[in-house]
Design a protein around this motif. Structure first.
Motif, PDB file in Angstrom:
ATOM      1  N   ARG A   1      92.901  55.038  40.870  1.00 50.33           N
ATOM      2  CA  ARG A   1      92.045  54.112  41.610  1.00 50.33           C
ATOM      3  C   ARG A   1      92.899  53.144  42.449  1.00 50.33           C
ATOM      4  O   ARG A   1      92.632  52.914  43.622  1.00 50.33           O
ATOM      5  CB  ARG A   1      91.193  53.316  40.611  1.00 50.33           C
ATOM      6  CG  ARG A   1      89.973  52.671  41.177  1.00 50.33           C
ATOM      7  CD  ARG A   1      89.195  51.992  40.057  1.00 50.33           C
ATOM      8  NE  ARG A   1      88.590  52.953  39.122  1.00 50.33           N
ATOM      9  CZ  ARG A   1      87.379  53.477  39.290  1.00 50.33           C
ATOM     10  NH1 ARG A   1      86.654  53.132  40.329  1.00 50.33           N
ATOM     11  NH2 ARG A   1      86.898  54.331  38.415  1.00 50.33           N
ATOM     12  N   TRP A   2      93.938  52.611  41.817  1.00 46.92           N
ATOM     13  CA  TRP A   2      94.837  51.700  42.535  1.00 46.92           C
ATOM     14  C   TRP A   2      95.471  52.420  43.730  1.00 46.92           C
ATOM     15  O   TRP A   2      95.537  51.890  44.839  1.00 46.92           O
ATOM     16  CB  TRP A   2      95.943  51.168  41.600  1.00 46.92           C
ATOM     17  CG  TRP A   2      96.964  50.370  42.355  1.00 46.92           C
ATOM     18  CD1 TRP A   2      96.893  49.048  42.675  1.00 46.92           C
ATOM     19  CD2 TRP A   2      98.162  50.877  42.961  1.00 46.92           C
ATOM     20  NE1 TRP A   2      97.979  48.699  43.433  1.00 46.92           N
ATOM     21  CE2 TRP A   2      98.775  49.800  43.634  1.00 46.92           C
ATOM     22  CE3 TRP A   2      98.763  52.147  43.002  1.00 46.92           C
ATOM     23  CZ2 TRP A   2      99.963  49.944  44.329  1.00 46.92           C
ATOM     24  CZ3 TRP A   2      99.960  52.291  43.707  1.00 46.92           C
ATOM     25  CH2 TRP A   2     100.548  51.195  44.355  1.00 46.92           C
TER      26      TRP A   2
ATOM     27  N   ASN B   1      93.210  53.049  46.791  1.00 44.98           N
ATOM     28  CA  ASN B   1      93.002  51.809  47.514  1.00 44.98           C
ATOM     29  C   ASN B   1      94.253  51.390  48.292  1.00 44.98           C
ATOM     30  O   ASN B   1      94.185  51.035  49.468  1.00 44.98           O
ATOM     31  CB  ASN B   1      92.594  50.730  46.502  1.00 44.98           C
ATOM     32  CG  ASN B   1      92.040  49.509  47.179  1.00 44.98           C
ATOM     33  OD1 ASN B   1      91.067  49.598  47.928  1.00 44.98           O
ATOM     34  ND2 ASN B   1      92.672  48.380  46.946  1.00 44.98           N
TER      35      ASN B   1
ATOM     36  N   GLN C   1      94.486  51.203  52.364  1.00 45.61           N
ATOM     37  CA  GLN C   1      94.816  49.914  52.964  1.00 45.61           C
ATOM     38  C   GLN C   1      95.914  50.085  54.021  1.00 45.61           C
ATOM     39  O   GLN C   1      95.845  49.508  55.098  1.00 45.61           O
ATOM     40  CB  GLN C   1      95.289  48.949  51.874  1.00 45.61           C
ATOM     41  CG  GLN C   1      95.661  47.589  52.428  1.00 45.61           C
ATOM     42  CD  GLN C   1      96.124  46.620  51.339  1.00 45.61           C
ATOM     43  OE1 GLN C   1      96.314  46.999  50.184  1.00 45.61           O
ATOM     44  NE2 GLN C   1      96.290  45.382  51.715  1.00 45.61           N
TER      45      GLN C   1
ATOM     46  N   GLY D   1      86.122  55.086  49.304  1.00 45.68           N
ATOM     47  CA  GLY D   1      87.281  54.344  49.794  1.00 45.68           C
ATOM     48  C   GLY D   1      87.428  54.457  51.309  1.00 45.68           C
ATOM     49  O   GLY D   1      87.734  53.475  51.992  1.00 45.68           O
TER      50      GLY D   1
ATOM     51  N   TRP E   1      87.331  51.120  53.701  1.00 46.47           N
ATOM     52  CA  TRP E   1      88.442  50.729  54.570  1.00 46.47           C
ATOM     53  C   TRP E   1      88.206  51.154  56.008  1.00 46.47           C
ATOM     54  O   TRP E   1      89.087  50.964  56.856  1.00 46.47           O
ATOM     55  CB  TRP E   1      89.756  51.315  54.044  1.00 46.47           C
ATOM     56  CG  TRP E   1      90.233  50.620  52.807  1.00 46.47           C
ATOM     57  CD1 TRP E   1      90.091  51.059  51.524  1.00 46.47           C
ATOM     58  CD2 TRP E   1      90.889  49.346  52.733  1.00 46.47           C
ATOM     59  NE1 TRP E   1      90.633  50.143  50.658  1.00 46.47           N
ATOM     60  CE2 TRP E   1      91.130  49.085  51.370  1.00 46.47           C
ATOM     61  CE3 TRP E   1      91.300  48.401  53.684  1.00 46.47           C
ATOM     62  CZ2 TRP E   1      91.763  47.920  50.927  1.00 46.47           C
ATOM     63  CZ3 TRP E   1      91.923  47.253  53.245  1.00 46.47           C
ATOM     64  CH2 TRP E   1      92.152  47.019  51.881  1.00 46.47           C
TER      65      TRP E   1
END
Ligand code: C2E
Ligand code: MG
Ligand code: MG
Ligand code: MG
Length: 279
Positions: free
Chosen positions: A92-93, A96, A100, A135, A139
């Motif tokens: 998950r991290w 993201n 980003q 995601g 974003w």
């Protein structure tokens, strides 16, 4: 083995581990702390179009700066996370953090895809497809600007389930790249079911190929094979210009490695790409 256990990074950056880290020395709970306390970061390594000699993308590589142990290699902490159930948090991290950077790149006027590595166990997690597609929306990233690097091992663990999820992602416009091709335990039969647009030849074949005829023949054959399958080829672990030249002669599409650029913190990488150093 010892070398694998030590996080050894670019000598010019001196990001060498202060202490030796064994997989046992990394506590699964520390991985959770790393995520929660911002000890993880995404670095980027350039991917070169071999013929045109320009940077056409990057691979996102996770880095963990442990407060006492220094830099811990993803080769060490990802297996620990996989074995402990922390991997879904890490995944998950990483989704993201990668998206980003794609978004940052676009803000700087750079338009190129970033490749995200998915753990061998990622496809067993529930909701991976939703996480990725969600995601992209969050974003505001175009699906074509995300490439998923998947290993043979991940695919083979559950071919039908994996292929199914990858087909959904592919249909949404996300591209799939087979990482470390040739070093998993897979038979090539999975390629019949599997919508991959790119093959990455593992560095163990590439790095020493000019000094080892069999490696060179394997690389040659893999490039022909990938092209036959309608895939682009990325050579990993290109450490010198002679190897890069030879890969050009073999019609290899893309290349990645120290001869082109080492991984760098994402912000630094993007800033330099936007304003190339003079000369
Ligand atoms: P990989 O995806 O095959 O990544 C390539 C590795 O080769 C990277 O090591 C990179 O730093 C290294 N490398 C690049 N160019 C050269 C070169 O010219 N020579 C040599 N000797 N090495 C080179 P890194 O960053 O330590 O990552 C190791 C592995 O950890 C990756 O292998 C990938 O499987 C995994 N990994 C890294 N980041 C992530 C992530 O965010 N998520 C997941 N699931 N796995 C990750
Ligand atoms: Mg990779
Ligand atoms: Mg690889
Ligand atoms: Mg590799």
């Amino acid at each position: 083995e010892q070398a694998m256990l030590q996080a050894r990074y670019e000598p010019d950056r001196m990001l060498v581990c202060k202490t030796r880290i064994t997989p046992m020395g990394v506590d699964p709970a520390d991985v959770m702390t790393a995520i929660n306390e911002g000890q993880l970061s995404m670095w980027l390594q350039p991917i070169l179009d071999v013929r045109r000699r320009n940077i056409v993308g990057a691979e996102a590589l996770a880095r963990w700066e442990h407060p006492e142990k220094g830099f811990v290699s993803p080769g060490v902490f990802i297996p620990v996370a996989e074995g402990s159930g922390m991997i879904s948090h890490f995944t998950r991290w990483s989704i993201n953090a990668c998206l980003q950077q794609v978004s940052e790149a676009r803000k700087l006027g750079l338009d190129f895809p970033i490749a995200l590595n998915l753990s061998a166990t990622a496809f067993a997690e529930r909701g991976l497809v939703e996480q990725l597609l969600g995601g992209l929306k969050l974003w505001d990233v175009a699906p074509r600007d995300l490439v998923l690097e998947v290993t043979e091992t991940a695919i083979v663990a559950d071919v039908r389930r994996g292929a199914n999820q990858l087909r959904q992602l592919n249909a949404a416009g996300v591209r799939v790249s087979i990482d470390d091709f040739g070093v998993g335990n897979a038979s090539v039969s999975y390629l019949k079911e599997f919508p991959a647009t790119e093959m990455k030849i593992d560095q163990s074949f590439v790095t020493g190929m000019l000094g080892d005829l069999r490696s060179l023949q394997i690389v040659k054959a893999m490039i022909v094979f990938a092209h036959q399958m309608g895939m682009r080829v990325v050579a990993e672990g290109v450490e010198d210009d002679a190897t890069l030249e030879a890969l050009g002669d073999l019609n290899c599409n893309l290349a990645q490695g120290w001869a082109i650029g080492k991984p760098k913190p994402a912000a630094e990488f993007l800033a330099e790409l936007k304003a190339p150093a003079p000369g």
